[in-house]
Design a protein around this motif. Structure first.
Motif, mmCIF file in Angstrom:
data_model
loop_
_atom_site.group_PDB
_atom_site.id
_atom_site.type_symbol
_atom_site.label_atom_id
_atom_site.label_comp_id
_atom_site.label_asym_id
_atom_site.label_seq_id
_atom_site.Cartn_x
_atom_site.Cartn_y
_atom_site.Cartn_z
ATOM 1 N N GLN A 78 0.829 -1.196 0.000
ATOM 2 C CA GLN A 78 0.000 0.000 0.000
ATOM 3 C C GLN A 78 0.871 1.257 0.000
ATOM 4 O O GLN A 78 1.949 1.272 0.598
ATOM 5 N N PHE A 79 0.373 2.292 -0.653
ATOM 6 C CA PHE A 79 1.085 3.564 -0.673
ATOM 7 C C PHE A 79 0.727 4.371 0.569
ATOM 8 O O PHE A 79 -0.453 4.557 0.880
ATOM 9 N N ASP A 80 1.728 4.855 1.275
ATOM 10 C CA ASP A 80 1.539 5.644 2.495
ATOM 11 C C ASP A 80 1.755 7.111 2.163
ATOM 12 O O ASP A 80 2.881 7.603 2.152
ATOM 13 N N TRP A 81 0.664 7.816 1.875
ATOM 14 C CA TRP A 81 0.756 9.224 1.498
ATOM 15 C C TRP A 81 1.352 10.072 2.611
ATOM 16 O O TRP A 81 2.163 10.975 2.355
ATOM 17 N N ASP A 165 -4.110 16.419 2.993
ATOM 18 C CA ASP A 165 -3.949 15.614 4.208
ATOM 19 C C ASP A 165 -4.033 14.124 3.896
ATOM 20 O O ASP A 165 -3.401 13.302 4.572
ATOM 21 N N ALA A 166 -4.827 13.805 2.898
ATOM 22 C CA ALA A 166 -4.970 12.406 2.471
ATOM 23 C C ALA A 166 -5.319 12.399 1.004
ATOM 24 O O ALA A 166 -5.891 13.363 0.475
ATOM 25 N N LEU A 167 -5.003 11.320 0.318
ATOM 26 C CA LEU A 167 -5.370 11.200 -1.086
ATOM 27 C C LEU A 167 -6.855 10.871 -1.212
ATOM 28 O O LEU A 167 -7.369 10.001 -0.503
ATOM 29 N N GLY A 191 -2.984 5.415 -7.222
ATOM 30 C CA GLY A 191 -4.165 4.635 -6.862
ATOM 31 C C GLY A 191 -5.463 5.403 -6.770
ATOM 32 O O GLY A 191 -6.486 4.846 -6.359
ATOM 33 N N VAL A 192 -5.467 6.669 -7.166
ATOM 34 C CA VAL A 192 -6.689 7.474 -7.142
ATOM 35 C C VAL A 192 -7.462 7.245 -8.440
ATOM 36 O O VAL A 192 -6.864 7.127 -9.515
ATOM 37 N N LYS A 193 -8.793 7.199 -8.347
ATOM 38 C CA LYS A 193 -9.624 7.118 -9.557
ATOM 39 C C LYS A 193 -9.681 8.503 -10.171
ATOM 40 O O LYS A 193 -10.252 9.428 -9.601
ATOM 41 N N VAL A 194 -9.067 8.659 -11.341
ATOM 42 C CA VAL A 194 -8.890 9.978 -11.946
ATOM 43 C C VAL A 194 -9.792 10.146 -13.163
ATOM 44 O O VAL A 194 -9.830 9.299 -14.056
#
Length: 451
Positions: A78-81, A165-167, A191-194
């Protein structure tokens, strides 16, 4: 007349700090610089540098997938923003300290506050004090533009992405220029729905064949793109931001980011009151020496809206300092400036586009598009594009466009040859480096099109 300073610079970005440092350390001028936010400007604090680090982060999942294809046992995780942003903030703090130290070591007096022009030789600081200067340099850069429409107060700009603060899970990017497309690729990779909206085709200022390949691969990578789309209203609801478009489309997103261009940052600087001429977009109008119509006032960088790139601002600032304080008359050459767009795939470009070549006539177009070895072995569908535009008479290479991994690194080298006036035959006479993608630049023998 005695002045407090030989030079007062307004703006601590790339162009301003270069001009101040060279004028002070190399030419012995008494210099002051005022910056209202953070030293380093758009590029270092909220542009090129943090963006490129985000690009690196966003390409890691693809590397993990590719590693599996090459026989490695690899898990993405997992990506840790929060961890990334903490490290990113620390890096920007480090870079800002370097910029600040460079100024103080050069003997530049720093004012950490807003400054405005209050006369041909006078600057007013935010604390109400005034200082005089023989020369004033405006280097305030640009800032994001957001159109006025119902709900525009709910949107973010590219400046805000680095401070999330968060993605979000669902994001809408509005705009079709390189900034919008870069962030669409970055966030998609994280991992964001763009989804991306624009009123016209994406990357329309670039070579059509190159941009079409980039857009196709952006869509293949999962980015949902809608062109000829204009937002009419945004409402905040319990589910998120409800976006309504002119054609009746309605969608809900967690975050909406406008990347619809940048405008010169001249508002409220007192330039018009001081008699400085501004253009239609608020840009400071300057001549080839970066001098305004007021002889003591100059401007460099994005605030002039000439070529809005960090290295250009740096060179303009250096040329100004050498000319005014060093007795070395120098102008910035704005021809054949290479640039890179850090989309996925990456894009490097220098010189004229094929559309411009068609208008010009007497040109040849050399093109090679293929699946590179690395991607082909991994079973990926990625393609690269190499294009040269050649003058039929002089044989000079007038344009080069590369869509490929590390295209920015390649175009830097090609730009050197182009700046020297290299011909197509000199490209051809250069032995290829095999096996590489870049060898295609020296092995294309027959033009695909002529104009």
């Amino acid at each position: 007349m005695n002045f407090d300073y030989d030079l007062f610079v307004i703006g601590g970005g790339s162009g301003g700090v270069r001009a101040a440092r060279i004028a002070a350390s190399e030419h012995g001028a008494k210099v002051a610089l005022a910056e209202e936010y953070r030293m380093g400007g758009t590029c270092v604090i909220r542009g090129c540098v943090p963006k490129k680090l985000m690009v690196f982060a966003s390409t890691m999942p693809g590397m993990v997938e590719e590693a599996r294809a090459y026989g490695w046992s690899a898990d993405q995780g997992q990506f840790d923003w929060t961890a990334f942003r903490t490290k990113l903030d620390a890096e920007l703090d480090r870079l800002e300290a370097i910029y600040r130290r460079g100024q103080t070591n050069a003997g530049v007096t720093l004012y950490d506050q807003r400054a405005t022009v209050s006369g041909a030789h006078e600057v007013t600081l935010a604390d109400g004090s005034t200082v005089s200067a023989k020369h004033i340099l405006v280097a305030t850069g640009g800032r994001p533009f957001v159109p006025d429409f119902p709900g525009c107060e709910h949107v973010l700009t590219s400046n805000d992405i680095f401070k999330l603060d968060a993605l979000p899970k669902r994001i809408l990017i509005v705009g079709g220029g390189y900034i919008a497309c870069e962030f669409a690729c970055i966030l998609n990779g994280l991992g964001v729905k763009v989804t991306q909206y624009n009123r016209s085709p994406l990357l329309r200022e670039f070579d059509t064949e190159a941009r079409d390949l980039i857009v196709d691969q952006m869509q293949a990578g999962g980015i949902e793109i809608h062109t000829h789309t204009v937002i009419t209203e945004i409402k905040k609801t319990e589910d998120g931001l409800q976006v309504t478009c002119g054609e009746g489309r309605e969608e809900v997103f967690d975050t909406v980011v406008y990347a619809t261009g940048r405008t010169p940052y001249t508002e409220g600087l007192g330039l018009e009151q001081a008699g400085v001429s501004l253009g239609e977009r608020g840009e400071v109008l300057v001549d080839e020496w970066s001098q305004t119509n007021i002889p003591s006032i100059y401007a460099v960088g994005d605030v002039t809206n000439r070529v809005n790139l960090t290295p250009v601002a740096i060179r303009e600032g250096h040329a100004f300092a050498d000319t005014v304080f060093g007795g070395m008359a120098r102008q910035m050459d704005h021809e054949l400036i290479a640039s890179a767009v850090f989309t996925q795939p990456e894009f490097g470009t220098c010189g004229i586009t094929e559309a411009q070549a068609e208008e010009r006539g007497q040109t040849e177009i050399y093109v090679s598009s293929f699946k590179p070895m690395r991607s082909a072995f991994a079973g990926a569908d990625a393609r690269v594009l190499m294009k040269l535009i050649v003058c039929r008479d002089s044989r000079a290479v007038l344009g080069c466009h590369i869509v490929a991994p590390d295209a920015g690194e390649m175009i830097q080298m090609v730009a050197i040859a182009m700046k020297m006036g290299a011909t197509k035959e000199q490209f051809d006479a250069t032995c290829a480096v095999h096996p590489t993608m870049a060898e295609e630049l020296v092995t294309m023998r027959k033009p695909a099109r002529q104009y």
